[in-house]
Design a protein around this motif. Structure first.
Motif, short mmCIF file in Angstrom:
data_model
loop_
_atom_site.label_atom_id
_atom_site.label_comp_id
_atom_site.label_asym_id
_atom_site.label_seq_id
_atom_site.Cartn_x
_atom_site.Cartn_y
_atom_site.Cartn_z
N VAL A 1 1.12 -0.93 -0.04
CA VAL A 1 0.15 0.07 -0.13
C VAL A 1 0.66 1.27 -0.16
O VAL A 1 0.68 2.05 -0.91
CB VAL A 1 -0.92 -0.03 1.19
CG1 VAL A 1 -1.89 1.42 1.42
CG2 VAL A 1 -2.01 -0.97 1.27
N GLN A 2 1.74 1.25 0.85
CA GLN A 2 2.78 2.49 1.03
C GLN A 2 3.52 2.61 -0.47
O GLN A 2 3.59 3.68 -0.94
CB GLN A 2 3.89 2.35 2.05
CG GLN A 2 3.17 2.57 3.57
CD GLN A 2 4.27 2.29 4.64
OE1 GLN A 2 5.64 2.14 4.12
NE2 GLN A 2 3.72 2.47 5.72
N ARG B 1 1.36 4.14 -3.06
CA ARG B 1 1.16 5.34 -2.65
C ARG B 1 2.47 6.25 -3.11
O ARG B 1 2.08 7.15 -3.81
CB ARG B 1 0.78 5.56 -1.42
CG ARG B 1 -0.51 4.97 -0.97
CD ARG B 1 -1.49 5.96 -0.21
NE ARG B 1 -2.86 5.41 -0.22
CZ ARG B 1 -4.11 5.58 -0.74
NH1 ARG B 1 -3.75 6.41 -1.70
NH2 ARG B 1 -5.09 4.98 -0.58
N HIS C 1 -7.57 -6.51 1.76
CA HIS C 1 -7.68 -5.39 2.75
C HIS C 1 -6.66 -4.23 2.20
O HIS C 1 -6.86 -2.84 1.75
CB HIS C 1 -7.57 -5.15 4.12
CG HIS C 1 -7.72 -4.26 5.08
ND1 HIS C 1 -6.94 -4.23 6.22
CD2 HIS C 1 -8.55 -2.97 4.91
CE1 HIS C 1 -7.61 -3.19 6.83
NE2 HIS C 1 -8.21 -2.45 6.06
N GLN C 2 -5.41 -4.80 1.65
CA GLN C 2 -4.27 -3.80 1.08
C GLN C 2 -4.96 -3.46 -0.55
O GLN C 2 -4.78 -2.26 -0.73
CB GLN C 2 -3.30 -4.83 0.67
CG GLN C 2 -2.28 -5.18 2.04
CD GLN C 2 -1.17 -6.18 1.78
OE1 GLN C 2 -1.29 -6.78 0.72
NE2 GLN C 2 -0.42 -6.25 2.56
N ARG D 1 -7.19 -0.24 0.59
CA ARG D 1 -6.35 0.72 0.93
C ARG D 1 -5.25 1.30 -0.05
O ARG D 1 -4.97 2.31 0.46
CB ARG D 1 -5.53 0.26 2.27
CG ARG D 1 -6.36 -0.11 3.46
CD ARG D 1 -5.57 -0.86 4.76
NE ARG D 1 -4.24 -0.09 5.04
CZ ARG D 1 -3.14 -0.87 4.95
NH1 ARG D 1 -3.12 -1.98 5.00
NH2 ARG D 1 -2.08 -0.19 5.34
N SER D 2 -5.19 0.62 -1.00
CA SER D 2 -4.55 1.61 -2.03
C SER D 2 -5.29 1.90 -3.22
O SER D 2 -4.73 2.58 -4.15
CB SER D 2 -3.61 0.19 -2.92
OG SER D 2 -4.52 -0.65 -3.54
N ILE E 1 -12.67 -3.73 7.48
CA ILE E 1 -12.16 -2.41 7.08
C ILE E 1 -12.65 -1.23 8.05
O ILE E 1 -13.71 -1.12 8.65
CB ILE E 1 -12.77 -2.31 5.63
CG1 ILE E 1 -14.16 -2.16 5.51
CG2 ILE E 1 -12.17 -3.21 4.76
CD1 ILE E 1 -14.76 -1.87 3.71
N ASP E 2 -12.13 -0.10 8.13
CA ASP E 2 -12.42 1.26 8.46
C ASP E 2 -13.49 1.84 7.72
O ASP E 2 -13.08 2.12 6.72
CB ASP E 2 -11.10 1.92 8.77
CG ASP E 2 -11.36 3.23 9.22
OD1 ASP E 2 -12.43 3.71 9.31
OD2 ASP E 2 -10.32 3.84 10.06
N ARG F 1 -12.76 5.69 6.98
CA ARG F 1 -11.57 6.17 6.26
C ARG F 1 -11.24 5.20 4.83
O ARG F 1 -10.79 5.69 4.00
CB ARG F 1 -10.22 5.98 7.32
CG ARG F 1 -10.18 7.06 8.18
CD ARG F 1 -9.05 6.92 9.16
NE ARG F 1 -9.22 7.84 10.16
CZ ARG F 1 -10.11 7.33 11.20
NH1 ARG F 1 -10.80 6.43 11.25
NH2 ARG F 1 -10.10 8.51 12.16
N GLU F 2 -11.77 4.00 4.97
CA GLU F 2 -11.36 3.16 3.88
C GLU F 2 -12.65 3.13 2.61
O GLU F 2 -12.54 2.67 1.74
CB GLU F 2 -11.01 1.62 4.35
CG GLU F 2 -9.49 1.93 5.04
CD GLU F 2 -9.06 0.91 5.71
OE1 GLU F 2 -8.28 0.82 6.58
OE2 GLU F 2 -10.17 -0.39 5.70
#
Ligand code: ZN
Ligand code: ZN
Length: 338
Positions: free
Chosen positions: A215-216, A219, A241-242, A245-246, A265-266, A269-270
């Protein structure tokens, strides 16, 4: 397959009668799929037993039923769409045959292609262009077709950025198809270096998830924005989930990997914060296959490096291939050539 949890056995089976609307096909190639491992192990129920597995089938038409409305003739090379459906119900009539209540998947709920011959409704056969080998044709009918459908579900468009989580048979097709559908950049996420190298050869940006947080990394490489489409074909909650989140704002995550882990999941936010969409995708449609085959014929989709081994129609060889898949070994795709 005679019993759940037992090795497959080789038996002499009578060729079933060819109905008026059926065709008899001499099998030339039958792909061994990870789903078959689940069927043999009993993770995914198979009925009725005994059954012949094999849902990725290519061959030559032997005979055509008397009233089969089909363009194929004896001697024609064909591939088989594995969902045998009624063609008449609400779902079949509205172009969503994967929900047909009378649907029977080849090699799962009706005899499949680990055999010398197979009988299917004529409407399940599609002409296989000469440019595509039987082995490749067989695998197009599962992994490639499923990624094609998943990307259509993602509503991928020209200019999008995409990420594919898992670059095995499905993912390698997804990388190429995403590009063909107009994605300007496709990230390939996996833990196996050799799969990432192959994905990179097909034009993907490799992201090794065993070394970096994918994910990082996505981004970082998209100036913080993320991807418009993320496709998960592994079937694990962590990678699903990744994928979510991406996503960039208004991104679509398509879940096509089969698993049974719950996903948490959030939601602010997600999901709703960025108006993200999480979309399930299952199987594919008969109507998608002509376009897929044409893309393969033109080399837009190249699966020539996906079939890494062929084996004869022998129980020991097939069980050995299934054992290897169960241990996540044995190359990308093994195909039975009777
Ligand atoms: Zn398959
Ligand atoms: Zn139906």
């Amino acid at each position: 397959m005679a019993a759940v949890g037992r090795p497959l056995e080789l038996h002499d089976v009578r060729i079933p009668p060819v109905g008026d609307r059926d065709i008899l096909v001499k099998v030339k190639a039958a792909g061994i799929c990870h789903s078959d491992v689940h069927y043999r192990a009993g993770v995914s129920p198979v009925r009725p037993l005994p059954i012949t597995l094999g849902h990725e089938v290519a061959g030559v038409v032997e005979t055509v039923g008397s009233s089969a409305l089909t363009s194929v003739r004896p001697g024609d090379r064909v591939v088989l769409h594995y969902n045998v459906t009624c063609g008449d119900c609400y779902f079949c009539s509205t172009g969503n045959e994967q929900f047909c209540p009378r649907g029977l998947m080849l090699g799962h709920f009706t005899d499949g292609g680990y055999a010398e011959y197979i009988v299917v409704p004529a409407r399940n056969a599609l002409p296989l262009p000469d440019e595509i080998s039987f082995e490749q044709g067989a695998t197009l009918m599962c992994a490639s077709a499923t990624s094609f459908h998943a990307l259509r579900k993602a509503r991928i468009r020209a200019g999008d950025r995409a990420a594919v989580f898992g670059v095995g048979g499905l993912g390698l097709s997804a990388v190429q198809l995403a590009k063909a559908f107009g994605a300007i950049e496709v990230f390939a996420v996996d833990r196996k270096e050799e799969k990432l190298e192959l994905a990179a050869r097909y034009g993907a940006v490799p992201v090794n998830a065993s070394r970096n947080d994918p994910v990082q990394e996505i981004r970082r490489q998209t100036a913080g924005r993320g991807v418009d489409v993320a496709l998960e074909v592994i079937g694990r909650a962590e990678t699903m989930h990744q994928a979510i989140r991406s996503l960039a704002p208004m991104g679509r995550a398509v879940i096509a990997g089969i698993g049974n882990e719950p996903l948490s999941i959030d939601t602010y936010r997600e999901l709703l914060g960025g108006e993200a969409e999480v979309i399930g995708s299952n199987d594919h449609l008969l109507q998608e296959l002509p376009q897929l085959l044409e893309m393969a014929r033109r080399g837009i989709l190249d699966t020539s490096r996906v079939v890494t081994r062929t084996i004869p129609l022998e129980a020991a060889a097939i069980n050995g291939a299934l054992d290897a898949l169960e241990r996540y070994e044995g190359g990308l795709r093994t195909v039975i050539v009777p």
